[in-house]
Design a protein around this motif. Structure first.
Motif, PDB file in Angstrom:
ATOM      1  N   LEU A  75       0.856  -1.186   0.000  1.00 23.08           N
ATOM      2  CA  LEU A  75       0.000   0.000   0.000  1.00 23.08           C
ATOM      3  C   LEU A  75       0.888   1.231   0.000  1.00 23.08           C
ATOM      4  O   LEU A  75       1.873   1.284   0.737  1.00 23.08           O
ATOM      5  CB  LEU A  75      -0.886   0.010   1.254  1.00 23.08           C
ATOM      6  N   THR A  76       0.538   2.232  -0.795  1.00 22.41           N
ATOM      7  CA  THR A  76       1.368   3.423  -0.930  1.00 22.41           C
ATOM      8  C   THR A  76       0.561   4.679  -0.678  1.00 22.41           C
ATOM      9  O   THR A  76      -0.559   4.808  -1.163  1.00 22.41           O
ATOM     10  CB  THR A  76       1.957   3.511  -2.351  1.00 22.41           C
ATOM     11  N   TYR A  77       1.141   5.599   0.087  1.00 20.94           N
ATOM     12  CA  TYR A  77       0.632   6.957   0.205  1.00 20.94           C
ATOM     13  C   TYR A  77       1.831   7.865  -0.024  1.00 20.94           C
ATOM     14  O   TYR A  77       2.715   7.960   0.816  1.00 20.94           O
ATOM     15  CB  TYR A  77       0.000   7.211   1.575  1.00 20.94           C
ATOM     16  N   VAL A  78       1.916   8.470  -1.197  1.00 17.99           N
ATOM     17  CA  VAL A  78       3.023   9.304  -1.662  1.00 17.99           C
ATOM     18  C   VAL A  78       4.316   8.486  -1.635  1.00 17.99           C
ATOM     19  O   VAL A  78       4.598   7.760  -2.569  1.00 17.99           O
ATOM     20  CB  VAL A  78       3.143  10.618  -0.866  1.00 17.99           C
ATOM     21  N   ASP A  79       5.120   8.590  -0.567  1.00 15.61           N
ATOM     22  CA  ASP A  79       6.347   7.795  -0.503  1.00 15.61           C
ATOM     23  C   ASP A  79       6.416   6.959   0.773  1.00 15.61           C
ATOM     24  O   ASP A  79       7.470   6.458   1.137  1.00 15.61           O
ATOM     25  CB  ASP A  79       7.588   8.679  -0.646  1.00 15.61           C
ATOM     26  N   ASP A  80       5.280   6.802   1.438  1.00 15.88           N
ATOM     27  CA  ASP A  80       5.187   5.927   2.609  1.00 15.88           C
ATOM     28  C   ASP A  80       4.452   4.659   2.198  1.00 15.88           C
ATOM     29  O   ASP A  80       3.351   4.723   1.661  1.00 15.88           O
ATOM     30  CB  ASP A  80       4.415   6.612   3.751  1.00 15.88           C
ATOM     31  N   CYS A  81       5.062   3.522   2.442  1.00 16.52           N
ATOM     32  CA  CYS A  81       4.484   2.246   2.009  1.00 16.52           C
ATOM     33  C   CYS A  81       4.307   1.300   3.190  1.00 16.52           C
ATOM     34  O   CYS A  81       5.088   1.330   4.137  1.00 16.52           O
ATOM     35  CB  CYS A  81       5.377   1.578   0.975  1.00 16.52           C
ATOM     36  N   ILE A  82       3.306   0.471   3.064  1.00 21.00           N
ATOM     37  CA  ILE A  82       3.079  -0.633   3.993  1.00 21.00           C
ATOM     38  C   ILE A  82       3.131  -1.911   3.162  1.00 21.00           C
ATOM     39  O   ILE A  82       2.486  -1.996   2.116  1.00 21.00           O
ATOM     40  CB  ILE A  82       1.692  -0.544   4.674  1.00 21.00           C
ATOM     41  N   ILE A  83       3.894  -2.880   3.619  1.00 24.15           N
ATOM     42  CA  ILE A  83       3.939  -4.182   2.952  1.00 24.15           C
ATOM     43  C   ILE A  83       3.305  -5.197   3.885  1.00 24.15           C
ATOM     44  O   ILE A  83       3.713  -5.330   5.038  1.00 24.15           O
ATOM     45  CB  ILE A  83       5.384  -4.592   2.608  1.00 24.15           C
ATOM     46  N   ILE A  84       2.319  -5.908   3.371  1.00 22.58           N
ATOM     47  CA  ILE A  84       1.587  -6.905   4.153  1.00 22.58           C
ATOM     48  C   ILE A  84       1.779  -8.266   3.495  1.00 22.58           C
ATOM     49  O   ILE A  84       1.601  -8.400   2.281  1.00 22.58           O
ATOM     50  CB  ILE A  84       0.078  -6.572   4.193  1.00 22.58           C
ATOM     51  N   SER A  85       2.154  -9.258   4.303  1.00 26.92           N
ATOM     52  CA  SER A  85       2.340 -10.603   3.777  1.00 26.92           C
ATOM     53  C   SER A  85       2.215 -11.607   4.917  1.00 26.92           C
ATOM     54  O   SER A  85       2.602 -11.295   6.048  1.00 26.92           O
ATOM     55  CB  SER A  85       3.719 -10.732   3.129  1.00 26.92           C
ATOM     56  N   PRO A  86       1.710 -12.795   4.634  1.00 24.82           N
ATOM     57  CA  PRO A  86       1.655 -13.810   5.692  1.00 24.82           C
ATOM     58  C   PRO A  86       3.049 -14.342   6.051  1.00 24.82           C
ATOM     59  O   PRO A  86       3.217 -14.954   7.101  1.00 24.82           O
ATOM     60  CB  PRO A  86       0.783 -14.919   5.094  1.00 24.82           C
ATOM     61  N   ASP A  87       4.047 -14.089   5.199  1.00 23.42           N
ATOM     62  CA  ASP A  87       5.389 -14.604   5.427  1.00 23.42           C
ATOM     63  C   ASP A  87       6.373 -13.439   5.589  1.00 23.42           C
ATOM     64  O   ASP A  87       6.581 -12.649   4.660  1.00 23.42           O
ATOM     65  CB  ASP A  87       5.806 -15.483   4.243  1.00 23.42           C
ATOM     66  N   ASP A  88       6.992 -13.327   6.774  1.00 20.98           N
ATOM     67  CA  ASP A  88       7.948 -12.246   7.033  1.00 20.98           C
ATOM     68  C   ASP A  88       9.157 -12.302   6.094  1.00 20.98           C
ATOM     69  O   ASP A  88       9.716 -11.271   5.729  1.00 20.98           O
ATOM     70  CB  ASP A  88       8.435 -12.296   8.490  1.00 20.98           C
ATOM     71  N   LYS A  89       9.545 -13.500   5.682  1.00 21.17           N
ATOM     72  CA  LYS A  89      10.683 -13.636   4.778  1.00 21.17           C
ATOM     73  C   LYS A  89      10.392 -12.965   3.439  1.00 21.17           C
ATOM     74  O   LYS A  89      11.272 -12.342   2.842  1.00 21.17           O
ATOM     75  CB  LYS A  89      11.048 -15.107   4.579  1.00 21.17           C
ATOM     76  N   ASP A  90       9.157 -13.076   2.941  1.00 23.77           N
ATOM     77  CA  ASP A  90       8.784 -12.409   1.688  1.00 23.77           C
ATOM     78  C   ASP A  90       8.958 -10.895   1.806  1.00 23.77           C
ATOM     79  O   ASP A  90       9.422 -10.245   0.871  1.00 23.77           O
ATOM     80  CB  ASP A  90       7.330 -12.716   1.317  1.00 23.77           C
ATOM     81  N   ILE A  91       8.591 -10.355   2.944  1.00 28.94           N
ATOM     82  CA  ILE A  91       8.741  -8.905   3.162  1.00 28.94           C
ATOM     83  C   ILE A  91      10.217  -8.522   3.162  1.00 28.94           C
ATOM     84  O   ILE A  91      10.621  -7.560   2.502  1.00 28.94           O
ATOM     85  CB  ILE A  91       8.046  -8.479   4.473  1.00 28.94           C
ATOM     86  N   ASP A  92      11.040  -9.287   3.883  1.00 23.65           N
ATOM     87  CA  ASP A  92      12.478  -9.008   3.916  1.00 23.65           C
ATOM     88  C   ASP A  92      13.096  -9.109   2.521  1.00 23.65           C
ATOM     89  O   ASP A  92      13.918  -8.276   2.134  1.00 23.65           O
ATOM     90  CB  ASP A  92      13.194  -9.977   4.866  1.00 23.65           C
TER      91      ASP A  92
END
Length: 195
Positions: A75-92
């Motif tokens: 999810l993006t708002y200008v240059d702030d993003c949130i990454i959501i995933s069931p697997d923390d490794k995918d986020i890393d």
């Protein structure tokens, strides 16, 4: 993001010119977009979208600020993003991928802020039962401050009766005119609609 057309700016104060140079005789040619420029937000959005697509994301057809990659949502708002995933490794992994150039796009300057606890003024709490509690304490405190309410202000748990007709209090305190009614009502509306 790179500029999409030639853009120039005056020499800023404090910039060192060659000996004997006058700042009125020189300009700077911009290679990258400057924050606040008329087209900066559009160019940044295109640059970000191109970079995300190069890294395997698919932009939502309903909301341009939502991107998908497998079971991951960004999810993006200008240059702030949130990454959501069931697997923390995918986020890393995606954070590391964003820090490297990919398919003709430059690397992004990404910082990992860890677990999400506050985003754009919204406080986010994870409860033990798996639910998520969202509040906006900063905005509420700002509204209370704008109204001039203090800790010792008397409050009521129940709202006033809607059937009671209010009359002018001719013996009461004079009306305070040092707060802006429209501003506070706007903040209350935003609070009610966005939380």
């Amino acid at each position: 993001a790179d500029v999409e057309c030639d853009m120039y700016m005056d020499i800023p104060r404090g910039f060192q010119l060659p000996a004997g140079g006058n700042s009125k005789d020189y300009v700077l040619k911009l290679r990258r977009n400057l924050y606040g420029a008329k087209q900066a937000s559009r160019v940044w959005a295109q640059y970000l979208t191109k970079g995300l697509i190069a890294r395997g994301f698919v932009q939502s057809k309903i909301d341009e600020c939502v991107n998908y990659r497998g079971s991951m949502i960004l999810l993006t708002y200008v240059d702030d993003c949130i990454i959501i995933s069931p697997d923390d490794k995918d986020i890393d992994d995606i954070i590391q991928l964003m820090k490297r150039p990919c398919k003709g796009t430059r690397a992004f300057d990404v910082t990992d802020e860890g677990q999400l606890s506050d985003y754009l003024g919204v406080k986010i709490e994870r409860k033990d039962d798996g639910t998520i509690h969202l509040t906006q304490p900063h905005l509420i405190d700002q509204i209370i401050s704008d109204l001039g309410l203090k800790a010792n202000t008397k409050t009521k748990d129940l709202p006033a009766l809607s059937s009671k007709i209010l009359n002018r209090d001719t013996n009461g305190y004079p009306f305070r005119e040092d707060w802006h009614y429209r501003l506070i009502i706007g903040k209350l509306n935003f609070l009610e609609k966005s939380t």
